[in-house]
Structure formats: C-alpha cells, structure tokens
Design a protein around this motif. Structure first.
Motif, PDB file in Angstrom:
ATOM      1  N   PRO A  85       0.846  -1.203   0.000  1.00  0.00           N
ATOM      2  CA  PRO A  85       0.000   0.000   0.000  1.00  0.00           C
ATOM      3  C   PRO A  85       0.884   1.257   0.000  1.00  0.00           C
ATOM      4  O   PRO A  85       1.832   1.360   0.784  1.00  0.00           O
ATOM      5  CB  PRO A  85      -0.793  -0.124   1.299  1.00  0.00           C
ATOM      6  N   THR A 143      -8.664   2.111 -11.106  1.00  0.00           N
ATOM      7  CA  THR A 143      -8.920   3.323 -10.323  1.00  0.00           C
ATOM      8  C   THR A 143     -10.403   3.686 -10.292  1.00  0.00           C
ATOM      9  O   THR A 143     -10.790   4.671  -9.659  1.00  0.00           O
ATOM     10  CB  THR A 143      -8.121   4.523 -10.891  1.00  0.00           C
ATOM     11  N   THR A 191     -14.133   3.978  -9.245  1.00  0.00           N
ATOM     12  CA  THR A 191     -14.845   3.896  -7.964  1.00  0.00           C
ATOM     13  C   THR A 191     -16.353   3.785  -8.165  1.00  0.00           C
ATOM     14  O   THR A 191     -17.087   3.505  -7.224  1.00  0.00           O
ATOM     15  CB  THR A 191     -14.549   5.142  -7.106  1.00  0.00           C
ATOM     16  N   THR A 220      -7.730  -0.460  -6.735  1.00  0.00           N
ATOM     17  CA  THR A 220      -6.422  -0.935  -6.281  1.00  0.00           C
ATOM     18  C   THR A 220      -5.312   0.086  -6.507  1.00  0.00           C
ATOM     19  O   THR A 220      -4.207  -0.060  -5.988  1.00  0.00           O
ATOM     20  CB  THR A 220      -6.040  -2.241  -7.005  1.00  0.00           C
ATOM     21  N   GLU A 274      -4.578   4.566  -7.235  1.00  0.00           N
ATOM     22  CA  GLU A 274      -5.023   5.927  -7.483  1.00  0.00           C
ATOM     23  C   GLU A 274      -4.058   6.543  -8.487  1.00  0.00           C
ATOM     24  O   GLU A 274      -2.839   6.337  -8.403  1.00  0.00           O
ATOM     25  CB  GLU A 274      -5.049   6.752  -6.201  1.00  0.00           C
ATOM     26  N   ARG A 321      -0.455   2.470  -5.225  1.00  0.00           N
ATOM     27  CA  ARG A 321      -1.213   1.310  -4.745  1.00  0.00           C
ATOM     28  C   ARG A 321      -2.038   1.658  -3.514  1.00  0.00           C
ATOM     29  O   ARG A 321      -1.559   2.336  -2.595  1.00  0.00           O
ATOM     30  CB  ARG A 321      -0.236   0.177  -4.425  1.00  0.00           C
ATOM     31  N   THR A 322      -3.278   1.219  -3.528  1.00  0.00           N
ATOM     32  CA  THR A 322      -4.147   1.388  -2.363  1.00  0.00           C
ATOM     33  C   THR A 322      -4.042   0.145  -1.481  1.00  0.00           C
ATOM     34  O   THR A 322      -3.257  -0.768  -1.748  1.00  0.00           O
ATOM     35  CB  THR A 322      -5.611   1.583  -2.801  1.00  0.00           C
ATOM     36  N   GLU A 323      -4.879   0.077  -0.465  1.00  0.00           N
ATOM     37  CA  GLU A 323      -4.887  -1.086   0.428  1.00  0.00           C
ATOM     38  C   GLU A 323      -5.830  -2.184  -0.055  1.00  0.00           C
ATOM     39  O   GLU A 323      -5.911  -3.251   0.554  1.00  0.00           O
ATOM     40  CB  GLU A 323      -5.277  -0.645   1.832  1.00  0.00           C
TER      41      GLU A 323
END
Length: 346
Positions: free
Chosen positions: A244, A269, A271, A288, A290, A320-322
């Motif tokens: 992340p 990206t 949403t 997953t 941004e 990377r996101t969490e």
C-alpha cells in the motif's frame, strides 16, 4: 533502461543518444524512491534507471530477459555493495522474482516497455530494418525467431499480426508478398525482408523519413517476444507485489503499449460503475490504484532534441491502495487475440 526506439525511421539509426534513459527525471519524480525502500526495475537494460534509483539510497531488484543485459549489468552489481540484485527473466514474472529474493512486498515498480537501443544498434540481433543481420528479434535469444514466423505462419495469421501489432493498413499486401517470396527463398536476413516490403509498398512522399518496413518489423518483434502479453501480465504482477502506497511507473513507446497501461489504470482506479435510470449501477470492486496524473507525461522539447528516441515516450503512474489485488484478463486489457505459434501470440 536505455533509450528506446520510439518507432520512428531515424530512431533505428543509433547515434549519440544511445544508452540515455528516457524521461529519467520524470521517472524519479513519480517513482520517488527513498532510502531503505525496495524498487523493482523490471526492464534493467543498460541500468540507467537502476543506477539513478540506487543513488537515491533504495535497493533495486533488476530484471531483464536479455542475457547480454544481465552480463553487462554485473559491473553495476559489483559497485552497488549489495544494493542491486540482478535477475535473468521476464518482467511478467516480477512478483515471482521478487519473492524468490526474499521480498514479499516492494515500494516501487518501474517498467520501460518495448525494445532497447542496445538491441536495435546490434545488427546481429536482427531488430533493425536499416542494418543487415539475421532475421532474429528474440530478446531472450532463444525460441522461435522472426524468420520462423515469416517463413512458417499461414498468410491469414501474418495479415492479422502485421495489421494488429504493426497497425499496418496494407497488411494484406505485405503478407501476400512475403508468402510469394518465401516459396522461392525462405527469409533469413533483415534486409531481405525490409527490401521486399519497400519494393511492394514504395516510399510515401509525405512520410519519406519513415521506412515502409517500420510497422511490419514492429509487429514481428512484438509477436516474437509476446510483448503485449508480457506488459499486461506485468501490470497484474505489480499490483500483487506492491505495498500500500507503492508506486507503479510505466514508460511506453507506441499506442498498443500505452493503450494497455491506460486501460489497466482506468479499470483499477474506478470507484463507480456505469448505470442509467433503466439499469442499476454496476458494482465495482475497491480501487487498487489511485492515479498520480490525469494525462500521460511526455518528454520535453529539450530532451527530444537531444534524444529523438524520446519523442513517442509516454509515462503513466499510479499509487497502490490497500485494496486486495484482482484477477487480470489480458485481452480485456487490450492484448489482441492472435494465432498461437510455439506458445507465442496469445
């Protein structure tokens, strides 16, 4: 990685820009390597990116499928005091390579897609339509060559490969000319093929600087090395191995590569799903990545003046996101469906 071709006619000529990393400052800005971090350079090449990342204090896992690049990088390995690990292999397997070196997660991944100037500038590698050499084009120097493709594949498959991967509008004309010529003498040299294509297509007065064989050679190289499949698989692998907050930076050199990268980031990206007053909104998994920029970054005029191979380069990046990684459909990502040939093509 060193400078890339940019797919222009004069980009095959070599010159003083050789081994100059494309968009180096921009790569470092968006990759933002920090002391103590671990970064994967999935396309090591001549080590241009890796060297700059090492200078920032990060540790690097460098990957390259070309044995010449691995051999040439040993000096930098020796200079790095254990900070550079060089691994022979395909960047599609970057997650596996990193874990084999003891890294279950990394802080950054950089990929410089396409063919390197080091490969273009060596006639014996068979990538160039301006230099005579064996019709090879294999980055790993193993497996079926470009000569195998042009001599053995059915015409209908050649048409699809040249048309889709080379974006050659006259793919049918080129493929039938190849078929007619190979029945008399199979192709074995780059200039045999390049001269045939030039004879068949001629030179356009409006595009005199672009060799008529440019698109066909691009198509053969991409097909022989499974480049688009590799690029898509590498994106999925990067998603799985990045921690992340980890950064993914990609430099592409033609529309087919960039389309895959763009579609991947668009999908990863999102949403919100599509919908209308008649249809419920589609459920979308958590993003997953941004995006780190709205539009692709291109080389400044100063860089392209000094290095013409940077003219077609585009950089895209994400953080990377969490969210957990997702399954990857390479064809949905933009990899064309082509005829199988010894396991290549997809």
């Amino acid at each position: 990685m060193m400078a890339h071709s940019g797919r222009d006619a004069d980009s095959d000529a070599g010159g003083p820009e050789r081994h100059v990393p494309v968009l180096l400052n921009e790569v470092l800005e968006w990759l933002d390597p920090q002391e103590g971090e671990v970064v994967i350079d999935g396309t090591f090449g001549a080590g241009g990116y890796s060297r700059a990342i090492l200078e920032r204090g990060a540790r690097v896992v460098g990957i390259d499928r070309d044995p010449d690049a691995i051999a040439g990088g040993q000096e930098l390995v020796n200079q790095s005091a254990g900070q550079l690990i060089l691994v022979p292999g395909q960047f599609a397997g970057l997650e596996v390579h990193a874990k084999a070196q003891g890294f279950d997660g990394v802080d950054g991944v950089v990929l410089d897609l396409g063919v390197s100037s080091m490969q273009l500038d060596e006639a014996d590698r068979g990538f160039s339509f301006l230099r005579d050499g064996p019709l090879d084009m294999r980055m790993e120097q193993a497996g079926p060559s470009a000569a195998d493709v042009v001599n053995e594949l059915p015409v209908k498959d050649l048409i699809r490969i040249i048309g889709l991967l080379g974006e050659e509008k006259r793919a049918t004309t080129v493929a039938h000319a190849i078929d007619k010529a190979r029945k008399e003498n199979p192709f074995s040299r780059t200039l045999e093929l390049a001269n045939l294509i030039e004879k068949v297509l001629g030179r356009s007065p409006k595009k005199a600087q672009i060799h008529p064989a440019t698109r066909t050679f691009q198509a053969l190289r991409i097909y022989v090395n499974g480049e688009l499949h590799q690029a898509a698989e590498a994106l999925g692998a990067a998603e799985r191995i990045l921690k992340p907050g980890g950064r993914l930076v990609l430099v592409s050199f033609h529309s087919l590569e960039d389309r895959i990268v763009k579609r991947f980031f668009q999908d990863r990206t999102r949403t919100r799903g599509g919908g209308s007053r008649h249809m419920p909104e589609e459920e979308v998994p958590p993003a997953t990545f941004e995006l780190l920029m709205r539009k692709a970054v291109e080389a400044a005029a100063e860089e392209t003046d000094q290095n013409p191979r940077a003219r077609s380069a585009k950089l895209r990046a994400g953080r990377r996101t969490e969210a957990p990684p997702r399954e990857l459909d390479v064809h949905a990502a933009g990899v064309p469906r082509l005829a199988e040939f010894h396991g290549l093509g997809g």
